[in-house]
Design an enzyme around this catalytic site. Structure first.
Site, mmCIF file in Angstrom:
data_model
loop_
_atom_site.group_PDB
_atom_site.id
_atom_site.type_symbol
_atom_site.label_atom_id
_atom_site.label_comp_id
_atom_site.label_asym_id
_atom_site.label_seq_id
_atom_site.Cartn_x
_atom_site.Cartn_y
_atom_site.Cartn_z
ATOM 1 N N GLY A 11 0.745 -1.317 0.113
ATOM 2 C CA GLY A 11 0.284 -0.509 0.584
ATOM 3 C C GLY A 11 0.733 1.631 -0.267
ATOM 4 O O GLY A 11 1.893 0.919 -0.077
ATOM 5 N N CYS A 12 0.513 2.324 0.816
ATOM 6 C CA CYS A 12 0.604 3.632 0.743
ATOM 7 C C CYS A 12 2.388 3.766 1.189
ATOM 8 O O CYS A 12 2.290 2.869 2.741
ATOM 9 C CB CYS A 12 -0.153 4.532 1.462
ATOM 10 S SG CYS A 12 0.770 5.922 1.719
#
Length: 173
Positions: A11-12
């Site tokens: 993810g981020c």
């Protein structure tokens, strides 16, 4: 000192730095892009979905202090390994969960760990995190590096986008 590196996408990349950065034996955690077909991509290019890259972190560590297997365990506890196309509020291919290996030993450790997690009964859905051979890693722009230190309020908002709750409920952390 036995210097090694590992590359993880979950993810981020802002949310993937701190959990590793806080461990003994970690020398450096770099946010960046990997897995795509464009050399030296920009954040805007990666976000456009046209480069094939995913946000990732490259972790340089002292293998005499912390093992690759320990890093893989930390990785699992930052992600939802049942979500193939993003993590929490971050959606799309650039946020997919991947363990990038650079040698047979890393591949074997990652595969065994994923198998153990799949057989643990912790999740009702299949484990879909990919294990892929590493590709060139491109460091992200400076403003993305150590983001949790530079902009703690914005970092906290990102963490509150479902990741923190998931970690508490599933991983009890």
């Amino acid at each position: 000192m036995k210097k090694e590196y590992a590359i993880f996408a979950g993810g981020c990349f802002w949310c993937m730095v701190k959990p590793f950065d806080e461990q003994r034996g970690i020398m450096k955690v770099t946010s960046g892009y990997t897995g795509g077909h464009v050399a030296n991509p920009t954040y805007e290019q990666v976000c456009s979905g046209t480069t094939g890259h995913t946000e990732a972190v490259k972790i340089e560590y002292d293998a005499d202090i912390i093992s690759y297997a320990e890093l893989v365990e930390i990785y699992w506890r930052q992600t939802d390994p049942t979500d193939a196309m993003g993590q929490f509020q971050d959606r799309g291919e650039s946020y997919r969960p991947v363990i990038f290996y650079h040698n047979q030993e890393q591949y074997d450790i990652a595969l065994a760990s994923r198998t153990k997690l799949a057989e643990s009964g912790l999740f009702d859905k299949p484990i879909v995190t990919q294990i892929e051979a590493e590709q060139p890693f491109y460091p992200a722009e400076d403003y993305h590096q150590d983001f949790y230190k530079k902009d703690p309020a914005r970092f906290e908002m990102e963490e509150l986008g479902g990741r923190e709750q998931f970690k508490k409920e599933v991983w009890k952390s």
